[in-house]
Design a protein around this motif. Structure first.
Motif, PDB file in Angstrom:
ATOM      1  N   GLY A  62     -49.535  -2.309   2.398  1.00 22.64           N
ATOM      2  CA  GLY A  62     -50.114  -3.011   3.461  1.00 22.64           C
ATOM      3  C   GLY A  62     -48.982  -4.771   3.511  1.00 22.64           C
ATOM      4  O   GLY A  62     -49.567  -4.833   4.640  1.00 22.64           O
ATOM      5  N   LYS A  63     -47.810  -4.934   2.715  1.00 21.79           N
ATOM      6  CA  LYS A  63     -47.353  -5.554   2.841  1.00 21.79           C
ATOM      7  C   LYS A  63     -45.846  -6.131   3.799  1.00 21.79           C
ATOM      8  O   LYS A  63     -45.333  -5.661   3.203  1.00 21.79           O
ATOM      9  CB  LYS A  63     -47.333  -6.764   1.627  1.00 21.79           C
ATOM     10  CG  LYS A  63     -49.114  -7.169   1.236  1.00 21.79           C
ATOM     11  CD  LYS A  63     -48.341  -8.371   0.494  1.00 21.79           C
ATOM     12  CE  LYS A  63     -49.618  -8.454  -0.555  1.00 21.79           C
ATOM     13  NZ  LYS A  63     -50.720  -7.231  -1.454  1.00 21.79           N
ATOM     14  N   ALA A  64     -46.346  -6.505   5.289  1.00 19.94           N
ATOM     15  CA  ALA A  64     -45.025  -6.013   6.031  1.00 19.94           C
ATOM     16  C   ALA A  64     -43.475  -6.449   5.172  1.00 19.94           C
ATOM     17  O   ALA A  64     -42.724  -6.238   5.537  1.00 19.94           O
ATOM     18  CB  ALA A  64     -45.415  -6.984   7.317  1.00 19.94           C
ATOM     19  N   LYS A  65     -43.789  -7.762   4.517  1.00 15.82           N
ATOM     20  CA  LYS A  65     -43.257  -8.660   3.678  1.00 15.82           C
ATOM     21  C   LYS A  65     -42.292  -7.696   3.483  1.00 15.82           C
ATOM     22  O   LYS A  65     -40.732  -7.982   3.005  1.00 15.82           O
ATOM     23  CB  LYS A  65     -42.899  -9.971   3.354  1.00 15.82           C
ATOM     24  CG  LYS A  65     -43.735  -9.436   1.894  1.00 15.82           C
ATOM     25  CD  LYS A  65     -44.553 -10.761   1.374  1.00 15.82           C
ATOM     26  CE  LYS A  65     -43.237 -11.509   0.875  1.00 15.82           C
ATOM     27  NZ  LYS A  65     -43.187 -12.713  -0.404  1.00 15.82           N
ATOM     28  N   TYR A  66     -42.371  -6.428   2.938  1.00 16.15           N
ATOM     29  CA  TYR A  66     -41.601  -5.389   1.884  1.00 16.15           C
ATOM     30  C   TYR A  66     -40.816  -4.178   2.441  1.00 16.15           C
ATOM     31  O   TYR A  66     -40.263  -3.460   1.789  1.00 16.15           O
ATOM     32  CB  TYR A  66     -42.591  -5.310   0.946  1.00 16.15           C
ATOM     33  CG  TYR A  66     -43.407  -6.124   0.020  1.00 16.15           C
ATOM     34  CD1 TYR A  66     -42.748  -7.161   0.048  1.00 16.15           C
ATOM     35  CD2 TYR A  66     -44.758  -6.031  -0.611  1.00 16.15           C
ATOM     36  CE1 TYR A  66     -42.926  -8.193  -1.794  1.00 16.15           C
ATOM     37  CE2 TYR A  66     -45.126  -6.814  -1.392  1.00 16.15           C
ATOM     38  CZ  TYR A  66     -44.367  -8.330  -1.908  1.00 16.15           C
ATOM     39  OH  TYR A  66     -44.305  -8.651  -2.674  1.00 16.15           O
ATOM     40  N   TYR A  67     -41.378  -4.758   4.138  1.00 15.38           N
ATOM     41  CA  TYR A  67     -40.706  -2.968   4.859  1.00 15.38           C
ATOM     42  C   TYR A  67     -39.634  -3.192   4.525  1.00 15.38           C
ATOM     43  O   TYR A  67     -38.744  -2.170   5.113  1.00 15.38           O
ATOM     44  CB  TYR A  67     -41.183  -3.386   6.117  1.00 15.38           C
ATOM     45  CG  TYR A  67     -42.531  -2.757   5.745  1.00 15.38           C
ATOM     46  CD1 TYR A  67     -43.615  -2.425   4.841  1.00 15.38           C
ATOM     47  CD2 TYR A  67     -44.309  -2.944   6.875  1.00 15.38           C
ATOM     48  CE1 TYR A  67     -45.343  -2.484   4.788  1.00 15.38           C
ATOM     49  CE2 TYR A  67     -45.108  -2.499   6.953  1.00 15.38           C
ATOM     50  CZ  TYR A  67     -45.835  -2.561   6.020  1.00 15.38           C
ATOM     51  OH  TYR A  67     -47.353  -2.493   5.871  1.00 15.38           O
ATOM     52  N   LYS A  68     -38.505  -4.138   4.637  1.00 19.27           N
ATOM     53  CA  LYS A  68     -37.443  -4.189   4.363  1.00 19.27           C
ATOM     54  C   LYS A  68     -36.329  -3.029   3.662  1.00 19.27           C
ATOM     55  O   LYS A  68     -35.487  -2.427   3.823  1.00 19.27           O
ATOM     56  CB  LYS A  68     -36.616  -5.664   4.593  1.00 19.27           C
ATOM     57  CG  LYS A  68     -36.644  -6.212   3.185  1.00 19.27           C
ATOM     58  CD  LYS A  68     -36.328  -7.530   3.582  1.00 19.27           C
ATOM     59  CE  LYS A  68     -36.208  -8.698   2.354  1.00 19.27           C
ATOM     60  NZ  LYS A  68     -36.545  -9.966   2.352  1.00 19.27           N
ATOM     61  N   GLN A  74     -37.043   0.635   8.436  1.00 15.14           N
ATOM     62  CA  GLN A  74     -36.023  -1.369   9.116  1.00 15.14           C
ATOM     63  C   GLN A  74     -35.445  -0.608  10.660  1.00 15.14           C
ATOM     64  O   GLN A  74     -35.408  -1.565  11.127  1.00 15.14           O
ATOM     65  CB  GLN A  74     -36.317  -1.446   7.991  1.00 15.14           C
ATOM     66  CG  GLN A  74     -35.328  -3.112   8.467  1.00 15.14           C
ATOM     67  CD  GLN A  74     -36.486  -3.996   8.431  1.00 15.14           C
ATOM     68  OE1 GLN A  74     -37.768  -4.286   7.977  1.00 15.14           O
ATOM     69  NE2 GLN A  74     -36.390  -5.513   8.843  1.00 15.14           N
ATOM     70  N   GLY A  79     -38.126  -3.386  11.705  1.00 11.33           N
ATOM     71  CA  GLY A  79     -39.167  -3.998  11.676  1.00 11.33           C
ATOM     72  C   GLY A  79     -40.283  -4.508  12.199  1.00 11.33           C
ATOM     73  O   GLY A  79     -40.858  -5.625  11.840  1.00 11.33           O
ATOM     74  N   ASP A  80     -40.406  -3.944  13.179  1.00 16.99           N
ATOM     75  CA  ASP A  80     -41.428  -3.862  14.333  1.00 16.99           C
ATOM     76  C   ASP A  80     -42.701  -3.556  13.286  1.00 16.99           C
ATOM     77  O   ASP A  80     -43.001  -2.692  13.636  1.00 16.99           O
ATOM     78  CB  ASP A  80     -40.912  -3.426  15.720  1.00 16.99           C
ATOM     79  CG  ASP A  80     -42.547  -3.288  16.566  1.00 16.99           C
ATOM     80  OD1 ASP A  80     -43.233  -4.234  16.120  1.00 16.99           O
ATOM     81  OD2 ASP A  80     -41.649  -3.163  17.600  1.00 16.99           O
ATOM     82  N   ARG A  81     -44.176  -4.598  13.296  1.00  9.90           N
ATOM     83  CA  ARG A  81     -45.312  -3.820  12.814  1.00  9.90           C
ATOM     84  C   ARG A  81     -46.503  -3.349  13.464  1.00  9.90           C
ATOM     85  O   ARG A  81     -47.015  -2.324  13.149  1.00  9.90           O
ATOM     86  CB  ARG A  81     -45.372  -5.923  11.883  1.00  9.90           C
ATOM     87  CG  ARG A  81     -44.499  -5.945  11.104  1.00  9.90           C
ATOM     88  CD  ARG A  81     -45.010  -7.814  10.354  1.00  9.90           C
ATOM     89  NE  ARG A  81     -43.641  -7.872   9.748  1.00  9.90           N
ATOM     90  CZ  ARG A  81     -43.403  -8.600   9.792  1.00  9.90           C
ATOM     91  NH1 ARG A  81     -44.212  -9.761   9.345  1.00  9.90           N
ATOM     92  NH2 ARG A  81     -42.143  -8.939   9.232  1.00  9.90           N
ATOM     93  N   GLU A 122     -40.706  -1.688  -6.408  1.00  7.67           N
ATOM     94  CA  GLU A 122     -40.850  -3.390  -6.559  1.00  7.67           C
ATOM     95  C   GLU A 122     -39.760  -2.657  -8.161  1.00  7.67           C
ATOM     96  O   GLU A 122     -40.422  -2.728  -8.429  1.00  7.67           O
ATOM     97  CB  GLU A 122     -42.004  -3.872  -7.443  1.00  7.67           C
ATOM     98  CG  GLU A 122     -41.721  -5.635  -7.811  1.00  7.67           C
ATOM     99  CD  GLU A 122     -43.339  -6.490  -7.982  1.00  7.67           C
ATOM    100  OE1 GLU A 122     -44.112  -4.893  -8.067  1.00  7.67           O
ATOM    101  OE2 GLU A 122     -42.992  -6.972  -8.060  1.00  7.67           O
TER     102      GLU A 122
END
Lengths: 157, 734, 128
Positions: A62-68, A74, A79-81, A122
């Motif tokens: 759920g956390k967009a910051k990790y999508y990269k 990506q 990276g378009d959420r 992670e």
């Protein structure tokens, strides 16, 4: 902007057909390996035969910051959420099984489209294109092995 | 206010903080284990060398990562199966499984989210916020307790739960604050509340038609040391447009596998760098020693929780709950209590019960509720005021002084003030005195002069009660029993008598050590553990009030010894001095930690008079290595030179360096403080070498000694207060 | 004073760790890659857009103009992308975007109209 055009072409092609007859629920069963890490982020998305992005099917995490770290997705989406609005769920733990059932357009199969799954965990290595599966009728029901975190992915009707 | 800010988060979050701190302490060990367990790269090794070595063993190499511990892990894909291993950078050979250490993942998830996902993360962040609040409010409370930030590291005094709580907190405060603030930062980062996501290099593709280079041929890999490496991922063999991605401490670069050129790059932003440092500081990954220190400090949280809880329960147990309280508007006696620890409430209850038993209507309340307009039927106002630390007002009375000073007309009911304090502090009963002065300044009539109670002395309290009773025309007997433990029976086994010739009978009484249960021995309770300077509470027949005598022996001596001077009409001293061998008394032990000789090696100056010799003799008896010097006051060498034979023996044995008796009715006819002054040179010299001073005896003698010492110290630019603050001056006055 | 010692030890370890982290980055590095030296295969297809990088002084990571690199590439594509991003409100990875929201979880919004989903599709998910 090739991918947008492709998506546009596909959607006009599909919407010109009677929708009810042409859609069916498709189940994606993903069995994770016991990779000994925290929950995995998985991006399910579709490209055409040339590799141009068509659209996303599911985002586990759920956390967009990790999508990269899902670098294939990506690169395809920038990276378009909004691409995964309404199709996002929780990340998938080591050794767990994720079962997603989606109402998809029939024309998706045997039309040269390819399913990609990117995976990331992670503090572990990123695994873009963990699975690359051409969406053909033959692929349905046959388990595919992933390159790192995914043991098998089975597409079934 | 400050106290509640500290107390309530502490009580509410205690369980959560225990989980956080214990899991954190366990996690703190992992970076060190990992650091010690993995082969480290030599400093000169370049990423190119490393990649070449690993690629030689694993042709399908996909990624190499270096953890902050120096652990290098490689992932590859060969013959349709993925593989990974920890790599020895010296050889490129596999050096074990890359799986996390046992328990690490489980503890990490417990520590950061209680296995509850994002909800759990927020709960744990609340715990961290509570921890930060507790450390800051706690630091301010310590400052208040010690009498200012300058004395923050000063010697702690008071009941044990508070003392231990402060000692542990001062040890751990820095680590707990750092851990909790970094935790909050990390939570904010996780939930994207900080702009620390940083830049990614612009997407790039490999130049078409070129065969991929070996890692050794890429210039940037040759120039990047392994110590700066975070990750290197190899281009996918399936995708001819894929590139090398190199992430280092300095940023990320995409590199063309065809010609080795940097296609695009991005440097970390300041926020990103800050977040990386915060993660390092919180986890100890990349800072293993710091991690261990933080872990050790986190281990203090259980002890802080227990001592904090005990403190709270003690305060609560003696808190202001007085059934049958008369309303402020109808009571004749208004009893106001200003208490920090809550102990004064016990005295308030005794006073109220005694007054009520004599038909008085009493309204008891905290001093903070002081409101003279409501006391319509009041005939007198009584204030019991404790003094906190170095003269500060108790939290329950903040602002009352100002309210009294602001009164335009003084209340009509006259005022009686009783101060509670500890003579060991420089500002004994300072707050009560401030109240008395403020009352005087506005012309508030005085019922009786201000009284004082030293260290919750029941005798002081009873004496003041008689004065109050006299003023009210009542026979007021205030028998306050502050936690009197059940006494044990002590049998007299030896006695030596003095002073009959000078009409001041005194005796050294030695009792057999009572039998101690195994439980007492294990717990060091009762008579199982005591030393000279502790107090023996004797319960005389016909009274509930214990009388305290300083002990001249420790548990190791195998007997209980005190000195008693017979007071004219004294109940307890009369019974004790009349005690025949084989007879018994009922007594209990009270620790008096502030008057122990301790284990220092610096010289010890002992000053005492009369029965005050007891603890000092005990110190000398137990002394093995310390230079001790005794100034002792008596009347004549023949009559009341207590312990004369022992003292001379101890001088011969070297346990006592100098013996300086002063006789008020013989020889020079001087008091002990006079002799001290006469030998000022010696004393000054001893003080200059760091000597500690311990004084035991009557009030007048102690005042005299203080005066003499203050003069001597002033001459060398020092002060008694400074000596006290260093823990080098202690008094036991009776 | 024992407690003061613990604070001192903590401060020392903290200072050393932070100083270590700060001095370690940015790593002292070479100038930009020189493809001519590295490339064993003589090539005429050295990407032109790298010219900008090649003549830049100092270590690329330390340069402030990371945003600048983006313009080094195909300008048309870049502009198009920019339009695209601004339509969505921001470009990925830009600091201004760090506060961007996470995507809507399944069930709280309809799946995107990317042509793959049947109209009114409701995804079902199960983790075992």
């Amino acid at each position: 902007m090739k991918h947008l055009l492709a998506a546009l072409a596909l959607s006009t092609a599909l919407t010109s057909l009677p929708a009810l007859a042409e859609a069916r629920p498709v189940t994606f069963t993903t069995q994770m390996r016991s990779y000994g890490g925290d929950g995995a982020y998985l991006a399910f998305y579709v490209t055409d035969a040339q590799g141009a992005y068509v659209g996303s099917l599911w985002m586990a995490g759920g956390k967009a910051k990790y999508y990269k770290h899902l670098s294939g997705w990506q690169a395809a989406t920038g990276g378009d959420r909004t691409q995964v609005d309404g199709i996002t769920g929780a990340s998938v733990g080591s050794g767990r099984e994720l079962k997603i059932t989606l109402d998809l357009q029939d024309a998706l199969f045997d039309a040269g489209y390819v399913l990609h799954v990117d995976a990331a965990v992670e503090d572990m290595r990123d695994s873009p294109n963990e699975i690359v599966l051409p969406l053909t009728s033959d692929a349905v029901g046959a388990p595919v092995t992933g390159r790192g975190y995914i043991d098998t992915l089975t597409v079934s009707f | 206010m400050l106290r509640s800010v500290h107390r309530w988060p502490g009580l509410v979050f205690a369980g959560l903080l225990l989980v956080l701190s214990l899991s954190g302490a366990m996690l703190s060990v992992y970076p060190t284990i990992e650091r010690l367990g993995v082969p480290q790269a030599v400093t000169e090794l370049s990423v190119a060398d490393l990649a070449t070595r690993v690629a030689a063993r694993h042709p399908g190499l996909e990624e190499i990562r270096r953890a902050p511990s120096g652990r290098i892990t490689a992932w590859w894909f060969e013959a349709g199966t993925p593989g990974s291993a920890v790599i020895d950078p010296a050889t490129g050979a596999d050096a074990g499984s890359p799986d996390p250490l046992p328990g690490e993942l489980w503890l990490t998830n417990l520590h950061r989210s209680l296995f509850l996902g994002d909800t759990g993360r927020w709960v744990m962040a609340m715990g961290a916020a509570a921890m930060a609040l507790l450390t800051l409010s706690g630091a301010a409370l310590v400052a208040r307790r010690m009498g200012g930030w300058r004395h923050w590291f000063g010697r702690t005094r008071g009941p044990w739960p508070g003392r231990v709580h402060v000692e542990i907190a001062r040890f751990a405060v820095g680590g707990l604050l750092l851990s909790s603030l970094t935790a909050l930062w990390m939570t904010a980062s996780t939930f994207s509340l900080l702009p620390d996501e940083g830049n990614d290099p612009a997407a790039a593709t490999a130049s078409a038609g070129l065969a991929p280079l070996e890692p050794a041929q890429v210039p940037l890999f040759g120039e990047t040391p392994v110590s700066a490496l975070h990750a290197l991922s190899f281009p996918s063999p399936q995708d001819p447009s894929d590139v090398f991605t190199l992430t280092t401490t300095g940023g990320t670069a995409l590199i063309d596998p065809g010609n080795g050129a940097v296609l695009s790059s991005a440097a970390p932003t300041g926020w990103q760098r800050a977040s990386e440092i915060v993660v390092m500081l919180h986890t100890g990954q990349g800072a293993a020693v710091l991690g261990l220190i933080l872990g050790a400090m986190a281990l203090s949280v259980p002890a802080l929780a227990v001592t904090g809880l005990v403190q709270w329960l003690r305060t609560r147990g003696s808190g202001p709950r007085l059934p049958g309280n008369v309303a402020a508007g109808t009571a004749e006696t208004i009893l106001l209590v200003a208490s920090e620890g809550g102990t004064s409430w016990g005295f308030a209850r005794t006073l109220r019960d005694a007054l009520a038993a004599r038909g008085q209507s009493v309204h008891a309340a905290a001093l903070s509720q002081f409101d003279p307009a409501r006391y319509r039927k009041a005939k007198r106002v009584v204030i019991l005021a404790a003094t906190y630390g170095e003269g500060a007002s108790p939290a329950a009375a903040r602002g009352v002084l100002e309210r009294i000073r602001a009164l335009k007309t003084p209340p009509t009911a006259p005022l009686a003030i009783l101060g509670f304090g500890d003579r060991a502090f420089p500002e004994f009963c300072a707050y009560a005195e401030d109240l008395a002065q403020a009352a005087k300044a506005i012309g508030w009539a005085e019922l009786i002069p201000m009284g004082t109670v030293n260290r919750q002395s029941p005798q002081d309290f009873a004496g003041w009660g008689r004065d109050l009773g006299a003023a009210l025309g009542l026979d007021l007997e205030l028998a306050h029993l502050p936690e009197v433990p059940a006494g044990e029976t002590l049998r007299l086994i030896a006695r030596r008598d003095y002073g009959a010739e000078v009409q001041a009978p005194a005796a050294i009484l030695r009792f057999a050590l009572p039998d101690r249960s195994l439980w007492q021995r294990l717990g060091g309770q009762g008579f199982a553990r005591f030393e000279a300077g502790d107090l023996l509470g004797v319960l005389p027949e016909g009274s509930d009030l214990p009388r305290f005598y300083s002990l001249a022996s420790g548990a190791r001596d195998g007997f209980v010894e005190i000195c008693v001077r017979r007071q004219p009409g004294g109940l307890c001293s009369g019974q004790l001095t009349d005690l025949a061998l084989g007879e018994t008394v009922t007594a209990f032990l009270r620790r008096n930690k502030d008057f122990h000789a301790g284990h220092a090696r610096a010289p010890l100056i002992l000053i005492g008079a009369g029965a005050g010799i007891a603890p000092l003799a005990g110190f000398i008896r137990a002394n093995r290595r310390r230079p001790m010097h005794l100034w002792f006051g008596a009347r004549t060498p023949e009559s009341d030179f207590l312990y004369q034979e022992e003292l001379e023996h101890w001088v011969a044995e070297g346990q006592l360096r100098t013996l300086a008796p002063a006789f008020s009715r013989a020889g020079r006819r001087e008091h002990v403080q006079d002799r001290l002054k006469r030998e000022g040179g010696t004393v000054t010299q001893l003080l200059a070498t760091g000597a500690q001073v311990m004084v035991c005896g009557g009030r007048e003698m102690a005042e005299g000694v203080r005066g003499v010492l203050s003069e001597m110290l002033a001459a060398s630019g020092q002060s008694l207060e400074a000596l006290k603050a260093e823990g080098r001056y202690a008094e036991d006055i009776f | 004073m024992k407690s003061a010692l613990s604070l001192l030890a903590l401060t020392a370890a903290l200072g050393l760790s932070v100083a270590g982290a700060l001095t370690a980055a940015p790593i002292t590095g070479p100038g930009p890659a020189s493809p001519q030296a590295a490339d064993p295969v003589p090539s005429t297809t050295t990407p032109l857009q790298l010219a900008d990088n090649d003549h830049d002084d100092g270590w690329f990571f330390a340069r402030k103009g990371a945003r600048h690199d983006r313009h080094a590439h195909d300008d048309d594509e870049e502009d198009e992308d920019d339009d695209d991003y601004s339509a969505r409100g921001c470009a990925a990875g830009q600091p201004a975007c760090a506060l961007n929201l996470n995507p809507a979880p399944a069930g709280t919004a309809t799946p995107p109209a990317n042509g793959l989903f049947a109209p009114g599709a409701k995804p079902a998910v199960q983790v075992n």
